[in-house]
Design a protein around this motif. Structure first.
Motif, mmCIF file in Angstrom:
data_model
loop_
_atom_site.group_PDB
_atom_site.id
_atom_site.type_symbol
_atom_site.label_atom_id
_atom_site.label_comp_id
_atom_site.label_asym_id
_atom_site.label_seq_id
_atom_site.Cartn_x
_atom_site.Cartn_y
_atom_site.Cartn_z
ATOM 1 N N VAL A 71 -53.005 31.870 61.615
ATOM 2 C CA VAL A 71 -54.176 31.301 62.283
ATOM 3 C C VAL A 71 -54.731 32.337 63.256
ATOM 4 O O VAL A 71 -53.972 32.955 64.021
ATOM 5 N N VAL A 72 -56.045 32.525 63.247
ATOM 6 C CA VAL A 72 -56.740 33.286 64.280
ATOM 7 C C VAL A 72 -57.593 32.307 65.067
ATOM 8 O O VAL A 72 -58.417 31.587 64.495
ATOM 9 N N GLY A 73 -57.389 32.247 66.368
ATOM 10 C CA GLY A 73 -58.190 31.399 67.231
ATOM 11 C C GLY A 73 -59.311 32.201 67.850
ATOM 12 O O GLY A 73 -59.058 33.081 68.679
ATOM 13 N N GLY A 74 -60.547 31.919 67.441
ATOM 14 C CA GLY A 74 -61.721 32.644 67.930
ATOM 15 C C GLY A 74 -62.199 33.664 66.926
ATOM 16 O O GLY A 74 -61.485 34.617 66.624
ATOM 17 N N LEU A 75 -63.408 33.473 66.404
ATOM 18 C CA LEU A 75 -63.945 34.379 65.376
ATOM 19 C C LEU A 75 -64.622 35.597 65.982
ATOM 20 O O LEU A 75 -64.435 36.717 65.492
ATOM 21 N N GLY A 76 -65.414 35.403 67.050
ATOM 22 C CA GLY A 76 -66.112 36.535 67.674
ATOM 23 C C GLY A 76 -66.950 37.301 66.678
ATOM 24 O O GLY A 76 -67.726 36.719 65.917
ATOM 25 N N LEU A 77 -66.789 38.598 66.632
ATOM 26 C CA LEU A 77 -67.472 39.450 65.653
ATOM 27 C C LEU A 77 -66.590 39.759 64.450
ATOM 28 O O LEU A 77 -66.943 40.586 63.620
ATOM 29 N N GLY A 78 -65.432 39.128 64.377
ATOM 30 C CA GLY A 78 -64.600 39.209 63.186
ATOM 31 C C GLY A 78 -63.536 40.287 63.174
ATOM 32 O O GLY A 78 -62.798 40.409 62.196
ATOM 33 N N TYR A 79 -63.412 41.052 64.256
ATOM 34 C CA TYR A 79 -62.507 42.208 64.217
ATOM 35 C C TYR A 79 -61.033 41.795 64.163
ATOM 36 O O TYR A 79 -60.242 42.424 63.451
ATOM 37 N N THR A 80 -60.637 40.758 64.883
ATOM 38 C CA THR A 80 -59.248 40.313 64.818
ATOM 39 C C THR A 80 -58.917 39.813 63.428
ATOM 40 O O THR A 80 -57.862 40.125 62.861
ATOM 41 N N ALA A 81 -59.818 39.028 62.836
ATOM 42 C CA ALA A 81 -59.579 38.477 61.499
ATOM 43 C C ALA A 81 -59.500 39.575 60.445
ATOM 44 O O ALA A 81 -58.598 39.571 59.590
ATOM 45 N N VAL A 82 -60.412 40.520 60.471
ATOM 46 C CA VAL A 82 -60.399 41.604 59.477
ATOM 47 C C VAL A 82 -59.152 42.461 59.630
ATOM 48 O O VAL A 82 -58.523 42.855 58.638
ATOM 49 N N ALA A 83 -58.760 42.737 60.868
ATOM 50 C CA ALA A 83 -57.537 43.509 61.089
ATOM 51 C C ALA A 83 -56.325 42.767 60.546
ATOM 52 O O ALA A 83 -55.410 43.375 59.977
ATOM 53 N N ALA A 84 -56.294 41.450 60.701
ATOM 54 C CA ALA A 84 -55.175 40.666 60.170
ATOM 55 C C ALA A 84 -55.121 40.758 58.656
ATOM 56 O O ALA A 84 -54.043 40.907 58.062
ATOM 57 N N LEU A 85 -56.264 40.694 58.008
ATOM 58 C CA LEU A 85 -56.309 40.727 56.548
ATOM 59 C C LEU A 85 -55.907 42.082 55.975
ATOM 60 O O LEU A 85 -55.649 42.195 54.767
ATOM 61 N N GLN A 86 -55.837 43.093 56.811
ATOM 62 C CA GLN A 86 -55.342 44.386 56.339
ATOM 63 C C GLN A 86 -53.840 44.356 56.079
ATOM 64 O O GLN A 86 -53.303 45.268 55.443
ATOM 65 N N ASP A 87 -53.161 43.315 56.567
ATOM 66 C CA ASP A 87 -51.733 43.135 56.286
ATOM 67 C C ASP A 87 -51.608 42.463 54.919
ATOM 68 O O ASP A 87 -51.980 41.298 54.742
ATOM 69 N N ALA A 88 -51.095 43.175 53.948
ATOM 70 C CA ALA A 88 -51.017 42.683 52.570
ATOM 71 C C ALA A 88 -50.103 41.474 52.427
ATOM 72 O O ALA A 88 -50.137 40.779 51.404
ATOM 73 N N ARG A 89 -49.284 41.204 53.439
ATOM 74 C CA ARG A 89 -48.365 40.065 53.352
ATOM 75 C C ARG A 89 -49.064 38.728 53.562
ATOM 76 O O ARG A 89 -48.497 37.673 53.258
ATOM 77 N N ILE A 90 -50.279 38.731 54.081
ATOM 78 C CA ILE A 90 -50.965 37.483 54.387
ATOM 79 C C ILE A 90 -51.360 36.768 53.099
ATOM 80 O O ILE A 90 -52.020 37.338 52.233
ATOM 81 N N ALA A 91 -50.947 35.504 52.997
ATOM 82 C CA ALA A 91 -51.343 34.661 51.866
ATOM 83 C C ALA A 91 -52.615 33.886 52.189
ATOM 84 O O ALA A 91 -53.482 33.711 51.332
ATOM 85 N N GLU A 92 -52.705 33.391 53.439
ATOM 86 C CA GLU A 92 -53.889 32.655 53.858
ATOM 87 C C GLU A 92 -54.129 32.870 55.341
ATOM 88 O O GLU A 92 -53.190 32.871 56.141
#
Length: 243
Positions: A71-92
């Motif tokens: 879970v990412v709390g707070g979308l902002g400009l998307g940088y936290t979310a995009v950085a998280a998705l760079q981890d190949a282990r993330i399923a969702e």
């Protein structure tokens, strides 16, 4: 609009007028700078994203295993979310955002990282209050899977644990409510949080009433407006493996 400044969108929200702007500063080179403002207060700028990205990097580095639900709390400009998705282990990845306007900017790709998030099938936007969902573990963060537990919760909403985007958020920062959020983490799961300030000892003490380990990281980055370094911090907390 001028090539040097454009107000891309401005809408009313429960917190006040929120706007998305693009501008250029010639001294900083040939780059577009995106900014989000709430009233006259700057919420985020694409000039300063190092700590938002570090939130994902440091938080996920503390998580063990594969097929991670995050879970990412707070979308902002998307940088936290995009950085998280760079981890190949993330399923969702669930990105919880209280302001539908901000989700719309990404869905409509009015911000640069909207295209990246929309193209990644692991990403899903959830429109709702992070703080309300965090303190209701029986329903939880995922409207499609009530009570679902997660490997990591990454929070980037308030300015710090003592300076709030909305005064109503202050009630979240208690042992009781942090413990309710921690119920939504799997054993050994991680809660990580961004702050614009240096680590605060009283908050570290509070976190230790809920989590087995708490570590604070200072993130330094160059600030051209100061011609020197600025700092933010990231708290990384790990739930006990047996809980």
């Amino acid at each position: 609009m001028s090539a040097m400044f454009e107000e891309i969108d401005s809408q009313s929200s429960p917190l006040g007028e929120i706007s998305l702007r693009r501008r250029r500063i010639p001294a900083l080179g040939d780059r577009d700078i995106y900014e989000v403002k709430l009233g006259e207060e700057f919420l985020m700028s694409s000039m300063f994203v190092e700590a938002e990205e570090a939130l994902s990097r440091l938080g996920l580095a503390a998580v063990q295993g594969e097929g991670l639900d995050v879970v990412v709390g707070g979308l902002g400009l998307g940088y936290t979310a995009v950085a998280a998705l760079q981890d190949a282990r993330i399923a969702e990845l669930l990105v919880v955002e209280a302001l539908d306007t901000v989700i719309g900017w990404h869905r409509d790709e009015l911000v640069p990282l909207g295209k990246t998030l929309n193209a990644d099938g692991r990403n899903r936007y959830v429109h709702g209050s992070f703080f309300d969902l965090a303190t209701a573990p029986e329903s939880g963060f995922d409207p499609q899977n009530p009570g679902k537990k997660f490997d990591a919760i990454l929070l980037d909403i308030d300015h710090s644990p003592s300076e709030y985007l909305n005064a109503a958020n202050a009630g979240f920062y208690t042992s009781e409510n942090l413990a309710l959020m921690a119920e939504q983490l799997k054993p050994g799961g991680v809660f990580a949080m961004w702050s614009q300030n240096l680590p605060e000892a009283h908050f570290e003490t509070l976190l230790k009433t809920v989590f087995a380990t708490v570590e604070s990281h200072v993130i330094s980055f160059y600030n051209p407006f100061l011609s020197g370094e600025s700092t933010n911090s990231v708290y990384v907390c790990v739930k006990a493996a047996g809980e």
